[in-house]
Design an enzyme around this catalytic site. Structure first.
Site, PDB file in Angstrom:
ATOM      1  N   PRO A  19       0.832  -1.209   0.000  1.00  0.00           N
ATOM      2  CA  PRO A  19       0.000   0.000   0.000  1.00  0.00           C
ATOM      3  C   PRO A  19       0.865   1.257   0.000  1.00  0.00           C
ATOM      4  O   PRO A  19       2.030   1.225   0.387  1.00  0.00           O
ATOM      5  CB  PRO A  19      -0.793  -0.115   1.306  1.00  0.00           C
ATOM      6  N   CYS A  20       0.286   2.352  -0.430  1.00  0.00           N
ATOM      7  CA  CYS A  20       0.934   3.658  -0.377  1.00  0.00           C
ATOM      8  C   CYS A  20       1.214   3.997   1.094  1.00  0.00           C
ATOM      9  O   CYS A  20       0.381   3.705   1.949  1.00  0.00           O
ATOM     10  CB  CYS A  20      -0.006   4.694  -0.998  1.00  0.00           C
ATOM     11  N   PRO A  21       2.354   4.538   1.426  1.00  0.00           N
ATOM     12  CA  PRO A  21       3.467   5.066   0.625  1.00  0.00           C
ATOM     13  C   PRO A  21       4.635   4.102   0.498  1.00  0.00           C
ATOM     14  O   PRO A  21       5.736   4.514   0.127  1.00  0.00           O
ATOM     15  CB  PRO A  21       3.879   6.301   1.428  1.00  0.00           C
ATOM     16  N   LYS A  22       4.438   2.831   0.810  1.00  0.00           N
ATOM     17  CA  LYS A  22       5.564   1.886   0.838  1.00  0.00           C
ATOM     18  C   LYS A  22       6.306   1.747  -0.491  1.00  0.00           C
ATOM     19  O   LYS A  22       7.534   1.637  -0.485  1.00  0.00           O
ATOM     20  CB  LYS A  22       5.104   0.533   1.374  1.00  0.00           C
ATOM     21  N   ASP A  46      -0.603   1.099  -7.240  1.00  0.00           N
ATOM     22  CA  ASP A  46      -0.988   2.400  -6.710  1.00  0.00           C
ATOM     23  C   ASP A  46      -0.880   3.477  -7.792  1.00  0.00           C
ATOM     24  O   ASP A  46       0.212   3.855  -8.183  1.00  0.00           O
ATOM     25  CB  ASP A  46      -0.081   2.736  -5.521  1.00  0.00           C
TER      26      ASP A  46
END
Length: 82
Positions: A19-22, A46
């Site tokens: 998931p964001c921001p990974k 994403d």
């Protein structure tokens, strides 16, 4: 879709499950370890990553070579320039 054979990636990040921001955090960490001129290919689901990677490249002095959507995935090629 761009011809990704134009560039040969030296490193690949498959962040499609993250998931964001990974994906961006992983990209930043990986770029630190690459030599100047190396190309990193990043895959993600994403859509906002396309904007994030463009800003990251500009601020970091790197070159965003290509960025496109491929099915459900977004693909970016970024070159380390310093």
């Amino acid at each position: 879709m761009p011809n990704e054979n134009t560039y040969r990636a030296d490193e690949l990040i498959d962040a499609r499950h993250l998931p964001c921001p990974k994906p961006l955090l992983l990209t930043k960490r990986t770029m630190k370890n690459l030599q100047a001129g190396a190309i990193l290919k990043v895959l993600t689901h994403d859509a906002s990553f396309q904007i994030d990677i463009a800003v990251f490249a500009k601020r970091g002095g790197h070159k965003l070579l290509q960025s496109w959507q491929e099915g459900q995935s977004y693909v970016s090629l970024i070159q380390k320039t310093n």
